[in-house]
Motif scaffolding. Structure first.
Motif, PDB file in Angstrom:
ATOM      1  N   ALA A 318       0.935  -1.249   0.151  1.00  0.00           N
ATOM      2  CA  ALA A 318       0.034   0.043  -0.056  1.00  0.00           C
ATOM      3  C   ALA A 318       0.831   1.250  -0.007  1.00  0.00           C
ATOM      4  N   VAL A 319       1.976   1.273   0.786  1.00  0.00           N
ATOM      5  CA  VAL A 319       2.874   2.398   0.904  1.00  0.00           C
ATOM      6  C   VAL A 319       3.392   2.649  -0.432  1.00  0.00           C
ATOM      7  N   LEU A 320       3.691   1.666  -1.359  1.00  0.00           N
ATOM      8  CA  LEU A 320       4.321   1.639  -2.447  1.00  0.00           C
ATOM      9  C   LEU A 320       3.629   2.599  -3.237  1.00  0.00           C
ATOM     10  N   MET A 328      12.342   5.576  -1.141  1.00  0.00           N
ATOM     11  CA  MET A 328      10.968   5.188  -0.568  1.00  0.00           C
ATOM     12  C   MET A 328      10.233   3.890  -1.103  1.00  0.00           C
ATOM     13  N   THR A 329      10.715   3.493  -2.566  1.00  0.00           N
ATOM     14  CA  THR A 329      10.290   2.212  -3.040  1.00  0.00           C
ATOM     15  C   THR A 329      10.618   0.894  -2.498  1.00  0.00           C
ATOM     16  N   PHE A 335       9.356  -3.858   3.311  1.00  0.00           N
ATOM     17  CA  PHE A 335       8.571  -4.274   4.076  1.00  0.00           C
ATOM     18  C   PHE A 335       7.500  -5.605   3.596  1.00  0.00           C
ATOM     19  N   ALA A 336       7.257  -5.427   2.328  1.00  0.00           N
ATOM     20  CA  ALA A 336       6.401  -6.293   1.882  1.00  0.00           C
ATOM     21  C   ALA A 336       7.101  -7.762   1.683  1.00  0.00           C
ATOM     22  N   LEU A 337       8.244  -7.598   1.215  1.00  0.00           N
ATOM     23  CA  LEU A 337       9.104  -9.091   1.241  1.00  0.00           C
ATOM     24  C   LEU A 337       9.415  -9.546   2.492  1.00  0.00           C
ATOM     25  N   VAL A 338       9.641  -8.796   3.277  1.00  0.00           N
ATOM     26  CA  VAL A 338      10.012  -9.318   4.983  1.00  0.00           C
ATOM     27  C   VAL A 338       8.711  -9.996   5.184  1.00  0.00           C
ATOM     28  N   GLY A 339       7.622  -9.396   4.958  1.00  0.00           N
ATOM     29  CA  GLY A 339       6.109 -10.105   5.509  1.00  0.00           C
ATOM     30  C   GLY A 339       5.882 -11.384   4.685  1.00  0.00           C
ATOM     31  N   ALA A 340       6.131 -11.407   3.415  1.00  0.00           N
ATOM     32  CA  ALA A 340       5.953 -12.494   2.634  1.00  0.00           C
ATOM     33  C   ALA A 340       6.622 -13.635   2.916  1.00  0.00           C
ATOM     34  N   TYR A 341       8.055 -13.425   3.480  1.00  0.00           N
ATOM     35  CA  TYR A 341       8.915 -14.518   3.504  1.00  0.00           C
ATOM     36  C   TYR A 341       8.898 -14.917   5.153  1.00  0.00           C
ATOM     37  N   ALA A 342       8.870 -13.976   6.062  1.00  0.00           N
ATOM     38  CA  ALA A 342       8.756 -14.291   7.324  1.00  0.00           C
ATOM     39  C   ALA A 342       7.690 -15.112   7.635  1.00  0.00           C
ATOM     40  N   PHE A 343       6.445 -14.989   6.891  1.00  0.00           N
ATOM     41  CA  PHE A 343       5.235 -15.736   7.011  1.00  0.00           C
ATOM     42  C   PHE A 343       5.559 -17.319   6.757  1.00  0.00           C
ATOM     43  N   LYS A 344       6.603 -17.779   6.046  1.00  0.00           N
ATOM     44  CA  LYS A 344       6.216 -19.092   5.610  1.00  0.00           C
ATOM     45  C   LYS A 344       6.631 -20.044   6.689  1.00  0.00           C
ATOM     46  N   SER A 392       1.149   2.370 -14.198  1.00  0.00           N
ATOM     47  CA  SER A 392       1.563   2.464 -13.015  1.00  0.00           C
ATOM     48  C   SER A 392       1.536   0.941 -12.306  1.00  0.00           C
ATOM     49  N   PHE A 393       3.064   0.378 -11.789  1.00  0.00           N
ATOM     50  CA  PHE A 393       2.979  -0.771 -11.359  1.00  0.00           C
ATOM     51  C   PHE A 393       2.133  -0.638  -9.924  1.00  0.00           C
ATOM     52  N   ALA A 394       2.373   0.307  -9.158  1.00  0.00           N
ATOM     53  CA  ALA A 394       1.898   0.538  -7.897  1.00  0.00           C
ATOM     54  C   ALA A 394       0.407   0.215  -7.861  1.00  0.00           C
ATOM     55  N   LEU A 395      -0.229   0.924  -8.687  1.00  0.00           N
ATOM     56  CA  LEU A 395      -1.665   0.668  -8.662  1.00  0.00           C
ATOM     57  C   LEU A 395      -2.139  -1.022  -8.952  1.00  0.00           C
ATOM     58  N   GLY A 396      -1.550  -1.483  -9.669  1.00  0.00           N
ATOM     59  CA  GLY A 396      -1.669  -3.011  -9.978  1.00  0.00           C
ATOM     60  C   GLY A 396      -1.384  -3.838  -8.618  1.00  0.00           C
ATOM     61  N   LEU A 397      -0.767  -3.334  -7.755  1.00  0.00           N
ATOM     62  CA  LEU A 397      -0.188  -4.202  -6.504  1.00  0.00           C
ATOM     63  C   LEU A 397      -1.153  -3.843  -5.600  1.00  0.00           C
ATOM     64  N   LEU A 398      -2.101  -3.007  -5.427  1.00  0.00           N
ATOM     65  CA  LEU A 398      -3.262  -2.801  -4.534  1.00  0.00           C
ATOM     66  C   LEU A 398      -4.216  -3.892  -4.404  1.00  0.00           C
TER      67      LEU A 398
END
Length: 429
Positions: A318-320, A328-329, A335-344, A392-398
């Motif tokens: 969302a922050v992206l 900032m990107t 943040f997104a990748l730490v969450g996606a992988y710490a989850f596993k 926009s890539f960022a909108l696609g990630l929402l």
């Protein structure tokens, strides 16, 4: 006895499987780096490239459960070797694509070839790991995911620099040189892996007896998902919820692995600079996912250790949309990748603990297959279509961020429902 046995098991199996999975991920995501040259050579639009990338997950979904059932039947040693040799050959064959349609065929073939490796490896490790070791070991095993991009990013862009040697483009060298080691590792599986603890001649007799007894004792325990048919599994609320939960993290990791190099390069970086900058978030995720898995084991807690990373992943995506520069990107993506992988680690420990021995093979494969179909097959396409329509890539990630939020809420709700059911059964009539 326990300490020495588990140390020997972990050192024997986990590092080797990590190397194998490293190349699985490298061969899956290297198309994102090949795209820096390949898209122009083949005349691919963002929508066409997104469709090609997503086809991997469609065939992966179709073959995943049958592959894991075959592994259970013929043994992990031979089946994992078969998977790796096949996908290594298909990866090298990617160098032969000449246009969008041949790329579609090869990406579909790659998904079918690789299907079953990850859930097969998870299933295989459950044959060897008592429950109290699973989150930390599975987190360590799945660290290959961010590590593949952390090391693979500079490696892949360096291979692009081989452009013109022997008449091949750099992206063609990338596929050939990253596919060949997979074939060799597949052959090595036949000599390194042992199907079951009872067959492990590299363990002392008393160590084998202890491990077999411990695992049998745990397998006899009651689980939320008992011995049901495959079709019954597909209607089970625990199974379906776990598939949705896994889809959130899968969508985050898959969409970023495919599109992140192009997002970073859009700030005016060279291919080489893109590769090194792209590696930074994965390096951070590599460290934190191991620490999070260990923390989950120490606390013997799975639910919140699964939900919190999903919330972090959604926040990062969302922050992206607010990021105006490359710094900032990279922070948002981290943040997104730490969450996606710490989850596993916590998630797969939770899932394997909820599935009975009779449903473990189909259950793990089904969760992973559905998650990859939604997270990779659908969401990778969504990002490509939105990028083509809006720029926009960022909108696609929402939509991926919203999926992460729904996944976090779902795992908390199903866990609380299970806890209430357990308490109700414990109350005497």
């Amino acid at each position: 006895m326990e300490a020495t046995t588990m140390r020997r098991v972990i050192l024997r199996l986990v590092p080797f499987l990590m190397v194998c999975y490293f190349f699985a991920l490298l061969d899956r995501v290297n198309v994102g780096f090949a795209a820096l040259q390949m898209n122009q050579d083949l005349g691919l639009t963002p929508a066409m490239f997104g469709f090609a990338a997503s086809l991997f997950f469609v065939s992966y979904f179709l073959v995943e459960v049958p592959s894991n059932l075959a592994l259970q039947k013929v043994g992990a040693r031979r089946w994992i070797a078969r998977i790796m040799i096949t996908w290594g050959c298909v990866t090298m064959g990617m160098a032969l694509v000449t246009g969008p349609h041949s790329l579609y065929v090869m990406r579909f073939g790659l998904g079918a070839a690789e299907a079953g490796f990850f859930p097969g490896a998870i299933l295989y490790l459950t044959y060897w790991l008592p429950s109290r070791y699973r989150a930390r070991v599975l987190a360590t095993f799945t660290v290959s995911i961010p590590l593949a991009t952390f090391l693979g990013s500079p490696l892949s862009v360096t291979l692009l620099e081989l452009d013109g040697i022997l008449g091949l483009r750099g992206w063609q060298w990338l596929f050939v040189l990253e596919g060949l080691p997979t074939v060799l590792l597949g052959i090595a599986c036949l000599f390194v892996l042992t199907d079951r603890p009872k067959d492990a001649t590299w363990l002392a007799p008393d160590q084998r007896a202890w491990l077999v007894s411990r695992l049998a004792e745990e397998a006899a325990g009651k689980t939320p998902v008992g011995h049901i048919s495959l079709w019954g599994l597909m209607r089970n609320r625990y199974f379906l919820t776990m598939a949705l939960v896994c889809a959130g993290a899968s969508a985050t990791g898959s969409t970023l692995s495919v599109w992140q190099p192009q997002i970073i390069k859009s700030f005016g970086l060279t291919n080489l600079q893109t590769g090194f900058v792209n590696a930074v978030p994965y390096g951070i995720a590599t460290v934190l996912m191991i620490l999070w898995g260990r923390h989950s084991d120490r606390r013997a807690e799975r639910t919140w250790h699964t939900a919190i990373p999903l919330l972090l992943a959604g926040l990062g995506l969302a922050v992206l949309n607010l990021a105006g520069g490359i710094t900032m990107t990279i922070v948002a993506v981290s943040f997104a990748l730490v969450g996606a992988y710490a989850f596993k680690g916590p998630f797969w420990a939770l899932s394997s603990g909820w599935l009975s021995a009779g449903t473990l093979a189909a259950g793990l494969a089904g969760i992973n297959a559905i998650a990859n179909l939604i997270g990779g097959g659908l969401m990778v396409n969504v990002v490509g279509l939105v990028k083509t329509a809006t720029g926009s890539f960022a909108l696609g990630l929402l939509p991926v961020a919203l999926l992460d939020l729904a996944a976090a809420v779902s795992v908390v709700m199903i866990s609380r429902s299970h806890a209430r059911s357990v308490r109700a059964q414990a109350v005497p009539a």
